[in-house]
Scaffold this motif. Structure first.
Motif, PDB file in Angstrom:
ATOM      1  N   HIS A  34       0.821  -1.211   0.000  1.00 13.99           N
ATOM      2  CA  HIS A  34       0.000   0.000   0.000  1.00 13.99           C
ATOM      3  C   HIS A  34       0.856   1.263   0.000  1.00 13.99           C
ATOM      4  O   HIS A  34       0.483   2.277  -0.588  1.00 13.99           O
ATOM      5  CB  HIS A  34      -0.959  -0.018   1.195  1.00 13.99           C
ATOM      6  N   ARG A  60     -11.027   5.398  -3.476  1.00 10.66           N
ATOM      7  CA  ARG A  60     -10.926   4.239  -4.381  1.00 10.66           C
ATOM      8  C   ARG A  60     -12.179   4.102  -5.238  1.00 10.66           C
ATOM      9  O   ARG A  60     -13.293   4.340  -4.760  1.00 10.66           O
ATOM     10  CB  ARG A  60     -10.747   2.953  -3.571  1.00 10.66           C
ATOM     11  N   ASP A  61     -11.949   3.708  -6.479  1.00  7.09           N
ATOM     12  CA  ASP A  61     -13.046   3.334  -7.374  1.00  7.09           C
ATOM     13  C   ASP A  61     -12.838   1.844  -7.641  1.00  7.09           C
ATOM     14  O   ASP A  61     -11.925   1.480  -8.384  1.00  7.09           O
ATOM     15  CB  ASP A  61     -12.966   4.158  -8.670  1.00  7.09           C
ATOM     16  N   ASP A  65     -11.072  -1.331  -7.016  1.00  9.34           N
ATOM     17  CA  ASP A  65      -9.752  -1.549  -6.419  1.00  9.34           C
ATOM     18  C   ASP A  65      -8.749  -0.459  -6.806  1.00  9.34           C
ATOM     19  O   ASP A  65      -7.606  -0.483  -6.352  1.00  9.34           O
ATOM     20  CB  ASP A  65      -9.194  -2.908  -6.871  1.00  9.34           C
ATOM     21  N   ASP A  66      -9.174   0.458  -7.666  1.00  7.23           N
ATOM     22  CA  ASP A  66      -8.242   1.487  -8.139  1.00  7.23           C
ATOM     23  C   ASP A  66      -8.143   2.645  -7.154  1.00  7.23           C
ATOM     24  O   ASP A  66      -9.168   3.172  -6.707  1.00  7.23           O
ATOM     25  CB  ASP A  66      -8.705   2.053  -9.489  1.00  7.23           C
ATOM     26  N   TRP A  67      -6.929   3.041  -6.860  1.00  8.98           N
ATOM     27  CA  TRP A  67      -6.695   4.220  -6.016  1.00  8.98           C
ATOM     28  C   TRP A  67      -6.741   5.437  -6.944  1.00  8.98           C
ATOM     29  O   TRP A  67      -5.885   5.583  -7.815  1.00  8.98           O
ATOM     30  CB  TRP A  67      -5.338   4.128  -5.332  1.00  8.98           C
TER      31      TRP A  67
END
Ligand SMILES: CC(C)(COP(=O)(O)OP(=O)(O)OC[C@H]1O[C@@H](n2cnc3c(N)ncnc32)[C@H](O)[C@@H]1OP(=O)(O)O)[C@@H](O)C(=O)NCCC(=O)NCCS
Length: 170
Positions: free
Chosen positions: A46, A92-93, A95-97
């Protein structure tokens, strides 16, 4: 350059929480999830994702120049006493940051280290939602002031902060 930074400060006691919570609600309604690095897990994976997002967004800061190496980033952001993963908000959208609002914790104030939204998600108030969400951390710490500074040509960042009530300071 240092003398020309636009230095801003928000007095949290005057922050209109109800008004800005609406940005948080809108984000959620649009499927954008807000969380913190502490909640997600302060793991090496992360930290690397935060670095990549910070690097991508920083490319749009006027005169930013070359971004830190990962090692430099870790030394400046994580390996310092002012680091607290509870003060690092991630949007987040799936799993996308897609956004970050990172603060560091100092004795009498929080400092906005970096706020950034991926280019394709800009113009939706996600930065304001993240920063409003992050106010919870300031309150948890009993801190009343949030500080930041920006390149004078960074109109969107300065405008976003002024919209939230940040005012000029020394
Ligand atoms: C700065 C940044 C985080 C703003 O992201 P965003 O959430 O897409 O911001 P928005 O466009 O939704 O604007 C939020 C508010 O800021 C203000 N604002 C945005 N652009 C502005 C501009 N060019 N001039 C004046 N005010 C502006 C408005 O009040 C706006 O709210 P509104 O649309 O409801 O009126 C984004 O542009 C970014 O990632 N830039 C690159 C990284 C950076 O410069 N970060 C700051 C340095 S730490």
């Amino acid at each position: 350059m240092a003398g020309q930074w636009v230095r801003l400060e928000l007095d949290l006691s005057a922050f209109d929480t109800d008004r800005f919570e609406r940005y948080v609600t809108t984000c959620r309604d649009e499927g954008i999830r807000l969380t913190t690095l502490a909640e997600l897990g302060d793991t090496p994976e992360h930290r690397r994702a935060l670095y990549e997002l910070n690097k991508e967004c920083s490319a749009d800061i006027p005169e930013r120049g070359e971004f830190f190496s990962y090692e430099e980033f870790c030394a400046r952001r994580f390996d310092v006493p002012s680091y607290d993963p509870r003060g690092v908000v991630i949007a987040r959208d799936g799993d996308d940051w897609i956004g970050m609002a990172a603060t560091s914790r100092h004795e009498h104030f929080l400092f906005n280290e970096m706020t950034g939204v991926r280019a394709s998600y800009r113009g939706r108030g996600i930065s304001i939602a993240m920063k409003t969400y992050g106010m919870g951390f300031a309150r948890l710490c009993g801190i009343r002031r949030v500080r930041t500074f920006h390149h004078p040509a960074n109109d969107s960042a300065i405008g976003m902060n002024r919209a939230m009530g940040y005012a000029d300071t020394e």
